[in-house]
Design an enzyme around this catalytic site. Structure first.
Site, PDB file in Angstrom:
ATOM      1  N   ASP A 169       0.858  -1.184   0.000  1.00 51.61           N
ATOM      2  CA  ASP A 169       0.000   0.000   0.000  1.00 51.61           C
ATOM      3  C   ASP A 169       0.896   1.237   0.000  1.00 51.61           C
ATOM      4  O   ASP A 169       2.099   1.132   0.254  1.00 51.61           O
ATOM      5  CB  ASP A 169      -0.936   0.017   1.216  1.00 51.61           C
ATOM      6  CG  ASP A 169      -2.268   0.702   0.917  1.00 51.61           C
ATOM      7  OD1 ASP A 169      -2.242   1.865   0.463  1.00 51.61           O
ATOM      8  OD2 ASP A 169      -3.332   0.089   1.135  1.00 51.61           O
TER       9      ASP A 169
ATOM     10  N   ASP B  86      -9.698   0.894  -5.702  1.00 52.04           N
ATOM     11  CA  ASP B  86     -10.379   2.111  -6.148  1.00 52.04           C
ATOM     12  C   ASP B  86     -11.160   1.802  -7.423  1.00 52.04           C
ATOM     13  O   ASP B  86     -10.578   1.352  -8.414  1.00 52.04           O
ATOM     14  CB  ASP B  86      -9.348   3.205  -6.418  1.00 52.04           C
ATOM     15  CG  ASP B  86      -9.975   4.587  -6.552  1.00 52.04           C
ATOM     16  OD1 ASP B  86     -11.113   4.676  -7.055  1.00 52.04           O
ATOM     17  OD2 ASP B  86      -9.322   5.573  -6.168  1.00 52.04           O
TER      18      ASP B  86
ATOM     19  N   ASP C  46     -17.291  -3.659  -4.001  1.00 53.57           N
ATOM     20  CA  ASP C  46     -18.697  -3.332  -3.766  1.00 53.57           C
ATOM     21  C   ASP C  46     -19.204  -2.388  -4.849  1.00 53.57           C
ATOM     22  O   ASP C  46     -20.282  -1.814  -4.713  1.00 53.57           O
ATOM     23  CB  ASP C  46     -18.902  -2.712  -2.384  1.00 53.57           C
ATOM     24  CG  ASP C  46     -18.186  -1.370  -2.232  1.00 53.57           C
ATOM     25  OD1 ASP C  46     -17.257  -1.090  -3.017  1.00 53.57           O
ATOM     26  OD2 ASP C  46     -18.552  -0.599  -1.328  1.00 53.57           O
TER      27      ASP C  46
ATOM     28  N   THR D  23     -15.020  -6.562   6.754  1.00 52.28           N
ATOM     29  CA  THR D  23     -14.463  -5.343   7.330  1.00 52.28           C
ATOM     30  C   THR D  23     -15.573  -4.386   7.745  1.00 52.28           C
ATOM     31  O   THR D  23     -16.720  -4.507   7.318  1.00 52.28           O
ATOM     32  CB  THR D  23     -13.537  -4.643   6.319  1.00 52.28           C
ATOM     33  OG1 THR D  23     -14.326  -4.180   5.209  1.00 52.28           O
ATOM     34  CG2 THR D  23     -12.468  -5.595   5.809  1.00 52.28           C
ATOM     35  N   ARG D  24     -15.203  -3.402   8.561  1.00 53.72           N
ATOM     36  CA  ARG D  24     -16.167  -2.388   8.973  1.00 53.72           C
ATOM     37  C   ARG D  24     -16.680  -1.606   7.764  1.00 53.72           C
ATOM     38  O   ARG D  24     -17.881  -1.319   7.659  1.00 53.72           O
ATOM     39  CB  ARG D  24     -15.515  -1.424   9.975  1.00 53.72           C
ATOM     40  CG  ARG D  24     -15.357  -2.005  11.372  1.00 53.72           C
ATOM     41  CD  ARG D  24     -14.672  -1.023  12.288  1.00 53.72           C
ATOM     42  NE  ARG D  24     -13.276  -0.793  11.888  1.00 53.72           N
ATOM     43  CZ  ARG D  24     -12.477   0.086  12.475  1.00 53.72           C
ATOM     44  NH1 ARG D  24     -12.926   0.832  13.468  1.00 53.72           N
ATOM     45  NH2 ARG D  24     -11.231   0.234  12.079  1.00 53.72           N
TER      46      ARG D  24
END
Length: 280
Positions: free
Chosen positions: A127, A177, A213, A250-251
């Site tokens: 990252d 992204d 998503d 994940t949150r």
């Protein structure tokens, strides 16, 4: 071991403003002074490689005291600057366990959970987000995760210049992204050219696992992966896969699901090259 890996309590900066804790206390660096003298470099590859359209956009955000401390203490031990020099994965991890490359890990909570749940697999996590790098190092240190290494820089340079052929046992790209605007679609990571490169570094049988998503991007991923001759869908119906148990929720993902977002997982296998008749 608990089901989740929680961020440990961050140490507090000393009174008066210690320059080792940028982000928590305002500090003005002298010209040319590195942000983290013993941490990741600002531009590890420099200008040694051609300019091209990148799939990521570096983000500038606050680095907490705990993250800064982890970057200073642990980068020389568990960090890797992507500078274009070849890397020996056995030397990097100190073992000969399978290595999975994860591109884009955010704040690192999911990466740490997967590393804790599967200690026999090494994770090379890439990252460019400095707070996330520090957070993952902090998590790895707090929970004794010796199977995590954090790489700083451009994953394309890592794949193309630094890793040998057939060196990876898996590739994970979670929630990259989506670059939703049409004119930006060329910046999306999952493209035929990227898969051409990734295929040379993945062992036959290695799994490429993507999740997003953003439904239009999911459809593009499915189309591009299905069309590529070096990969095959693990789903007999040729579609999306349910989220496997090893990928934590994940949150960020949970918030999206609460809003009605659809998350799609794709699991494709690197196929064995077949030698054509008459080929040498």
């Amino acid at each position: 071991m608990s089901d989740s890996v929680n961020t440990p309590e961050a140490p507090q900066p000393s009174p008066g403003g210690d320059h080792r804790y940028p982000g928590s206390v305002r500090h003005t660096r002298a010209k040319g002074e590195p942000r983290f003298p013993d941490g990741p470099k600002a531009d590890p590859a420099g200008s040694h490689f051609e300019r091209r359209i990148r799939s990521f956009q570096p983000r500038r955000s606050r680095v907490t005291a705990g993250q800064a401390d982890a970057l200073q203490r642990l980068w020389s031990k568990w960090g890797l600057d992507i500078d274009g020099h070849p890397v020996d994965l056995r030397e990097l991890f100190g073992d000969d366990r399978p290595v999975v490359l994860e591109i884009g890990f955010g704040m690192g909570e999911a990466t740490a959970q997967m590393a804790a749940a599967d200690p026999d697999t090494d994770i090379l996590a890439v990252d460019v987000h400095t707070p996330g790098q520090g957070n993952l190092l902090n998590l790895a240190d707090h929970h004794g995760l010796s199977n995590v290494r954090v790489a700083n820089g451009d994953a394309i340079i890592l794949l193309r210049e630094m890793l040998p052929a057939d060196s990876l046992d898996g590739l994970r790209v979670y929630f990259p992204d989506p670059w939703p605007k049409k004119r930006h679609h060329k910046r999306r990571l999952i493209q035929p050219e990227f898969l051409d490169l990734a295929a040379t570094r993945l062992k036959p049988g290695a799994i490429v696992h993507c999740a997003t998503d953003w439904e239009p991007y999911a459809e593009q991923m499915l189309e591009v992966l299905t069309a590529h001759p070096d990969f095959e869908n693990t789903r007999p119906d040729g579609g999306f896969a349910p989220r496997p148990g090893f990928r934590p929720l994940t949150r960020f993902e949970g918030q999206g699901l609460d809003k009605g977002h659809v998350v799609n997982d794709l699991l494709f296998r690197r196929v064995q090259h077949r030698v054509r008749p008459g080929a040498r």
